[in-house]
Design a protein around this motif. Structure first.
Motif, PDB file in Angstrom:
ATOM      1  N   ARG A  47       2.327   2.132  -3.289  1.00  0.00           N
ATOM      2  CA  ARG A  47       1.388   2.733  -4.242  1.00  0.00           C
ATOM      3  C   ARG A  47       1.246   4.233  -4.028  1.00  0.00           C
ATOM      4  NH1 ARG A  47      -2.666  -0.984  -2.540  1.00  0.00           N
ATOM      5  NH2 ARG A  47      -1.401  -2.851  -2.688  1.00  0.00           N
ATOM      6  N   ARG A  95       0.828  -1.195   0.000  1.00  0.00           N
ATOM      7  CA  ARG A  95       0.000   0.000   0.000  1.00  0.00           C
ATOM      8  C   ARG A  95       0.868   1.252   0.000  1.00  0.00           C
ATOM      9  NH1 ARG A  95      -5.202   0.199   3.627  1.00  0.00           N
ATOM     10  NH2 ARG A  95      -3.984   0.544   5.491  1.00  0.00           N
ATOM     11  N   ARG A 148      -7.553   5.188  -5.617  1.00  0.00           N
ATOM     12  CA  ARG A 148      -6.429   5.565  -4.775  1.00  0.00           C
ATOM     13  C   ARG A 148      -6.896   6.364  -3.571  1.00  0.00           C
ATOM     14  NH1 ARG A 148      -0.882   6.330  -6.374  1.00  0.00           N
ATOM     15  NH2 ARG A 148      -0.479   4.868  -8.050  1.00  0.00           N
ATOM     16  N   ASP A 152      -8.844   5.221 -11.531  1.00  0.00           N
ATOM     17  CA  ASP A 152      -7.627   4.898 -10.775  1.00  0.00           C
ATOM     18  C   ASP A 152      -7.480   5.834  -9.589  1.00  0.00           C
ATOM     19  OD1 ASP A 152      -7.069   3.037 -12.641  1.00  0.00           O
ATOM     20  OD2 ASP A 152      -5.189   3.927 -13.327  1.00  0.00           O
TER      21      ASP A 152
END
Lengths: 133, 133
Positions: A58, A55, B100, B96
DNA sequence: CATGTAGATGACGTTCACGTAATGTGAACG
DNA sequence: CGTTCACATTACGTGAACGTCATCTACATG
């Protein structure tokens, strides 16, 4: 039961990483699999940590930053000296993350506006085509 | 007026980057400063792009991914062929980003909970100290 | 027993995103 | 006119995060 322990291969398939990556994370002290003879066995704790690592990545955190964050999440793993210092750091981190979310929200809004503009252009192009026929 | 054009040094001070970085971004076709003789002059467009680059980096996008995003934001700069294709890509990107943000929100909530737990621990430690006195 | 199969350990290679000289150039200044 | 800036180019260096390859074990299986 999932036996609570996983081999390196099982980990790789579950989390879509390579063995190299897991060994690398162990070398960097992000994971602490136990050893049965030579082989590594990954615990529930390792899996929780790995999820947080992936995580973190990202969101553009470096592995070193992630290691520090992990220490925050797993205070209970160690002695609780300097907990209040840790607490302060965690508060700062939290502010970072909320600022990040603000920024991300802004980016999303920008992109949405761009998309609305795009829709208008597409519509007008269609209009032109119709007019040209 | 800010003259609408900035030297490399002004850019560096404004956005806190090195000259090397700006030249590197130009080489990677992320920025397109105009040339006055040898010297680069950065336009308003370059500045907008740089802001997006820096923002993208904070969210863990690679420069190549950022380059593609920039193309979405600046459709108007080029011919508008394949706009609808571009539109689709932008929609995906938007999803996306919203995913996120969801994830980030989750991470924030987790950390907040961790903090509440930390507060409790601190409180109880203080309590213990008082009891021990 | 030979042969896989899964995992381990180095050690070197690679990609990305710049950093860091070394060297060159044109305008400006004393 | 020499020198100092500010900027340029070229090229090699660097740290992070793994990939890849060679070699070595331990264990299962026909």
């Amino acid at each position: 039961m999932t036996e609570d322990l996983m081999t390196i291969r099982e980990m790789c398939e579950t989390y879509d990483v390579t063995p190299r990556t897991l060994r690398f994370y162990e070398a960097k002290e992000l994971l602490f699999p136990i050893r049965e003879g030579q082989k590594r066995l990954f615990t529930k704790s390792d899996r929780a940590r790995l999820k947080l690592i992936l995580r973190g990545k990202r969101f553009g955190f470096s592995l070193e930053e992630i290691r520090q964050l992990l220490d925050l999440y797993h205070v209970g793993d160690q002695q609780m000296t300097q907990i209040s210092r840790t607490y302060e750091i965690a508060c700062e981190r939290l502010e970072d993350m909320e600022a990040r979310r603000e920024e991300l929200t802004q980016a999303i809004d920008d992109l949405k506006e761009q998309l609305r503009w795009g829709e208008k252009v597409i519509a007008s192009v269609k209009q032109d085509k119709k007019a040209a026929e």
